[in-house]
Design an enzyme around this catalytic site. Structure first.
Site, PDB file in Angstrom:
ATOM      1  CB  CYS A  14      -0.990  -0.020   1.322  1.00  0.00           C
ATOM      2  SG  CYS A  14      -1.995   1.404   1.186  1.00  0.00           S
ATOM      3  CB  CYS A  56      -1.479   4.212   8.049  1.00  0.00           C
ATOM      4  SG  CYS A  56      -2.406   4.701   6.761  1.00  0.00           S
ATOM      5  CB  CYS A 106      -0.767  -0.034   8.275  1.00  0.00           C
ATOM      6  SG  CYS A 106      -1.614  -1.426   7.335  1.00  0.00           S
ATOM      7  CB  CYS A 125     -15.508  -6.594   6.729  1.00  0.00           C
ATOM      8  SG  CYS A 125     -14.703  -5.063   6.724  1.00  0.00           S
ATOM      9  CB  CYS A 152     -18.479  -4.340   5.773  1.00  0.00           C
ATOM     10  SG  CYS A 152     -17.516  -3.168   6.169  1.00  0.00           S
ATOM     11  CB  CYS A 212     -18.055   0.652   9.296  1.00  0.00           C
ATOM     12  SG  CYS A 212     -17.012  -0.074  10.586  1.00  0.00           S
ATOM     13  NE  ARG A 254     -17.338  -4.722  14.059  1.00  0.00           N
ATOM     14  CZ  ARG A 254     -17.735  -3.803  13.234  1.00  0.00           C
ATOM     15  NH1 ARG A 254     -16.744  -3.029  12.571  1.00  0.00           N
ATOM     16  NH2 ARG A 254     -19.060  -3.827  12.531  1.00  0.00           N
TER      17      ARG A 254
HETATM   18  N1  SAM Z   1      -6.670   0.661   3.261  1.00  0.00           N
HETATM   19  C1  SAM Z   1      -7.977   0.905   3.774  1.00  0.00           C
HETATM   20  C2  SAM Z   1      -8.005   2.098   4.967  1.00  0.00           C
HETATM   21  O1  SAM Z   1      -6.886   2.586   5.449  1.00  0.00           O
HETATM   22  O2  SAM Z   1      -9.009   2.640   4.861  1.00  0.00           O
HETATM   23  C3  SAM Z   1      -8.485  -0.379   4.298  1.00  0.00           C
HETATM   24  C4  SAM Z   1      -7.855  -1.202   5.438  1.00  0.00           C
HETATM   25  S1  SAM Z   1      -7.204  -0.567   6.826  1.00  0.00           S
HETATM   26  C5  SAM Z   1      -5.980  -1.779   7.488  1.00  0.00           C
HETATM   27  C6  SAM Z   1      -8.421  -0.280   8.161  1.00  0.00           C
HETATM   28  C7  SAM Z   1      -8.112   0.034   9.353  1.00  0.00           C
HETATM   29  O3  SAM Z   1      -7.499  -1.043  10.116  1.00  0.00           O
HETATM   30  C8  SAM Z   1      -7.076   1.524   9.540  1.00  0.00           C
HETATM   31  O4  SAM Z   1      -7.951   2.388   9.300  1.00  0.00           O
HETATM   32  C9  SAM Z   1      -7.009   1.352  11.114  1.00  0.00           C
HETATM   33  O5  SAM Z   1      -7.791   1.768  11.933  1.00  0.00           O
HETATM   34  C10 SAM Z   1      -6.868  -0.522  11.262  1.00  0.00           C
HETATM   35  N2  SAM Z   1      -5.538  -1.077  11.483  1.00  0.00           N
HETATM   36  C11 SAM Z   1      -4.668  -1.226  10.605  1.00  0.00           C
HETATM   37  N3  SAM Z   1      -3.652  -1.818  11.146  1.00  0.00           N
HETATM   38  C12 SAM Z   1      -3.683  -1.752  12.557  1.00  0.00           C
HETATM   39  C13 SAM Z   1      -3.159  -2.169  13.644  1.00  0.00           C
HETATM   40  N4  SAM Z   1      -1.941  -2.604  13.532  1.00  0.00           N
HETATM   41  N5  SAM Z   1      -3.725  -2.143  14.965  1.00  0.00           N
HETATM   42  C14 SAM Z   1      -4.852  -1.541  14.998  1.00  0.00           C
HETATM   43  N6  SAM Z   1      -5.652  -1.280  13.912  1.00  0.00           N
HETATM   44  C15 SAM Z   1      -5.066  -1.208  12.733  1.00  0.00           C
HETATM   45  C1  DTB Z   2     -11.028  -1.704  11.415  1.00  0.00           C
HETATM   46  O1  DTB Z   2     -11.409  -0.682  12.151  1.00  0.00           O
HETATM   47  N1  DTB Z   2     -10.430  -2.532  11.993  1.00  0.00           N
HETATM   48  C2  DTB Z   2     -10.127  -3.638  10.932  1.00  0.00           C
HETATM   49  C3  DTB Z   2     -11.141  -3.214  10.056  1.00  0.00           C
HETATM   50  N2  DTB Z   2     -11.553  -1.975  10.469  1.00  0.00           N
HETATM   51  C4  DTB Z   2     -10.865  -3.317   8.379  1.00  0.00           C
HETATM   52  C5  DTB Z   2      -8.818  -3.778  10.752  1.00  0.00           C
HETATM   53  C6  DTB Z   2      -7.931  -4.249  11.774  1.00  0.00           C
HETATM   54  C7  DTB Z   2      -6.778  -4.534  11.097  1.00  0.00           C
HETATM   55  C8  DTB Z   2      -5.729  -5.149  12.178  1.00  0.00           C
HETATM   56  C9  DTB Z   2      -4.097  -5.273  11.688  1.00  0.00           C
HETATM   57  C10 DTB Z   2      -4.203  -6.356  10.559  1.00  0.00           C
HETATM   58  O2  DTB Z   2      -4.839  -7.247  10.522  1.00  0.00           O
HETATM   59  O3  DTB Z   2      -3.174  -6.195   9.950  1.00  0.00           O
HETATM   60 FE1  SF4 Z   3      -2.799   1.239   3.295  1.00  0.00          FE
HETATM   61 FE2  SF4 Z   3      -2.651   0.076   5.735  1.00  0.00          FE
HETATM   62 FE3  SF4 Z   3      -2.960   2.710   5.413  1.00  0.00          FE
HETATM   63 FE4  SF4 Z   3      -5.137   1.107   4.639  1.00  0.00          FE
HETATM   64  S1  SF4 Z   3      -4.375   1.362   6.892  1.00  0.00           S
HETATM   65  S2  SF4 Z   3      -4.264   2.916   3.731  1.00  0.00           S
HETATM   66  S3  SF4 Z   3      -3.721  -0.593   4.178  1.00  0.00           S
HETATM   67  S4  SF4 Z   3      -1.011   1.773   4.936  1.00  0.00           S
END
Ligand code: SAM
Ligand code: DTB
Ligand code: SF4
Length: 330
Positions: free
Chosen positions: A53, A57, A60, A97, A128, A188, A265
Site C-alpha cells: 500500500c 499509516c 500498518c 468485511c 462491508c 463504519c 465494535r
Molecule cells: N486501506 C484501507 C484504509 O486504510 O481505509 C482499509 C484497510 S485498513 C487496514 C483499516 C483500518 O484498520 C485502519 O484504518 C486502522 O484503523 C486499522 N488498523 C490497521 N492496522 C492496525 C493495527 N496494527 N492495529 C490496530 N488497527 C489497525
Molecule cells: C477496523 O477498524 N479494524 C479492522 C477493519 N476496520 C478493517 C482492521 C484491523 C486490522 C488489524 C491489523 C491487521 O490485521 O493487519
Molecule cells: Fe494502506 Fe494500511 Fe493505511 Fe489502509 S491502513 S491505507 S492498508 S497503509
C-alpha cells in the site's frame, strides 16, 4: 433518547473524567435502553488484496514504508472470496468485511468488487468493504451492488492525524465518508487507541465522530504493535506508551454514551486482551466483535476462545440484517 451531534469537546472530556463506576453505569444504561442487552454482532474480515500500500499509516503492516516482511498480493478472485464468506457464515458470522490495501480502488477493479458484494449478499450476510478513498461514482456503484457498510476510519483526533499518516489528510477521509453516506451506504468509522496518543487526542477522536452524522458502526481498535512499523517499533522501545486497559474501557464507554444508537465494535487487539477487559468493554456498551483466527494480517482471538467467552458471559450472536439501508430507503 435523542441523538446529539452538538457535543462540545468539554462535554466529551467531562465524560472521560467521570469516576469509572459512574461512567460504566451511564454507558450500560444507555446501551440497554437502545440494544438487546446480551447480544453481540459478529463480523469477519478478509484481506482481499494484501500489502504494497502506498499510504504511510504508521500503524500498518501493509504500507510499503513498513518493514514487516509482508508479501504483497493481487486482488483475490471472486470465487475464492465467496468461499471464505461461506465459511464465515458457517461459523456463525453475520457480516463479511472485505479489506484491500489500497489508497483507492482503480476503476478497472470495480467489476470484480461489485461481483464480490453481490455474491456475499446472496448468501444472506451483511456486506462491508474497506478499500481506501472512494469517488462519488465508485460509492454509487458499490451501493447499487448492495453494499451494506463501508469502513473508513478517522483513526485519531484531527490534530494528531498528521503524526500518524502524512500521505493523506483528515479532510480526505471526511470527503470519502460523505461520498459513502450520500450513496446510501451505512458508515463504519472509528479508529485506534494505544498509538502513544494523549487523552486529549482520544477526546478529539470521539468528539469528531460524535459531531458528524453518527456512523452506524464505530470500530475501536487497540493498536496491534507490528515489528517494522513506525508505531510498532516505537511501542517496543517505550513500553510505557502501551494503552492502559482502564483508559481503553473508558474510551469505549464514552463512544457508547456520545453515540447511543451506533454499534460500537471492540476491534483489533482483542487477541492480547484479557477476558476481564473484554467483559468490561461489553459492560461499557461494546456490542460487536471481529470473529475468526485472523483480522486482515494480524491474529485474532479465534472462534473457540470467543465461543467460550460469550458462553461465560451469557451473550449470544445478533441476527444479521443484510440490506438494511436499502429497505429503509424504499
Ligand atoms: N486501506 C484501507 C484504509 O486504510 O481505509 C482499509 C484497510 S485498513 C487496514 C483499516 C483500518 O484498520 C485502519 O484504518 C486502522 O484503523 C486499522 N488498523 C490497521 N492496522 C492496525 C493495527 N496494527 N492495529 C490496530 N488497527 C489497525
Ligand atoms: C477496523 O477498524 N479494524 C479492522 C477493519 N476496520 C478493517 C482492521 C484491523 C486490522 C488489524 C491489523 C491487521 O490485521 O493487519
Ligand atoms: Fe494502506 Fe494500511 Fe493505511 Fe489502509 S491502513 S491505507 S492498508 S497503509
Amino acid at each position: 433518547m435523542t441523538v446529539r451531534t452538538d457535543w462540545t469537546r468539554e462535554q466529551i472530556a467531562g465524560l472521560f473524567d467521570l469516576p469509572f463506576n459512574d461512567l460504566l453505569f451511564e454507558a450500560q444504561s444507555i446501551h440497554r435502553a437502545n440494544f438487546p442487552r446480551n447480544e453481540v454482532q459478529l463480523s469477519t474480515l478478509l484481506s482481499i488484496k494484501t500489502g504494497g500500500c502506498p499510504e504511510d499509516c504508521g500503524y500498518c503492516s501493509q504500507s510499503t514504508e513498513a518493514e514487516s516482511g509482508l508479501k504483497a498480493t493481487k486482488l483475490m478472485d471472486v470465487q475464492a472470496v465467496l468461499q471464505a464468506a461461506a465459511q464465515a457464515k458457517d461459523h456463525g458470522s453475520g457480516r463479511f468485511c472485505m479489506g484491500a490495501a489500497w489508497r483507492n480502488p482503480k476503476d478497472r477493479d470495480m467489476p470484480k468488487l461489485v461481483e464480490m458484494v453481490k455474491g456475499v449478499r446472496q448468501m444472506g450476510m451483511e456486506t462491508c468493504m474497506t478499500l481506501g478513498m472512494l469517488t462519488e461514482g465508485q460509492a454509487r456503484q458499490l451501493a447499487e451492488a448492495g453494499l451494506d457498510y463501508y469502513n473508513h476510519n478517522i483513526d485519531t483526533s484531527p490534530e494528531n492525524y498528521a503524526n500518524v499518516i502524512t500521505t493523506r489528510t483528515f479532510e480526505d477521509r471526511i470527503e470519502t465518508l460523505e461520498n459513502v453516506r450520500s450513496a446510501g451506504i451505512n458508515v463504519c468509522c472509528g479508529g485506534i487507541v494505544g498509538m502513544g496518543e494523549t487523552r486529549s487526542d482520544r477526546i478529539g477522536f470521539i468528539h469528531a465522530l460524535a459531531t458528524m452524522p453518527h456512523p452506524e458502526s464505530v470500530p475501536i481498535n487497540a493498536l496491534v504493535p507490528v515489528k517494522g512499523t513506525v508505531l510498532g517499533d516505537m511501542l517496543a522501545d517505550t513500553p510505557l506508551a502501551k494503552i492502559d486497559e482502564i483508559e481503553f474501557v473508558r474510551t469505549v464507554a464514552v463512544a457508547r454514551i456520545a453515540m447511543p444508537h451506533s454499534m460500537v465494535r471492540l476491534s483489533a487487539g482483542r487477541e492480547s486482551m484479557s477476558e476481564a477487559c473484554q467483559a468490561l468493554c461489553f459492560m461499557a456498551g461494546a456490542n460487536s466483535i471481529f470473529t475468526g483466527d485472523k483480522l486482515l494480517t494480524a491474529a485474532n482471538a479465534g472462534d473457540d476462545k470467543d465461543a467460550a467467552l460469550l458462553a461465560k458471559l451469557g451473550m449470544s450472536a445478533m441476527q444479521a440484517q443484510p440490506h438494511g439501508h436499502l429497505e429503509a430507503a424504499e
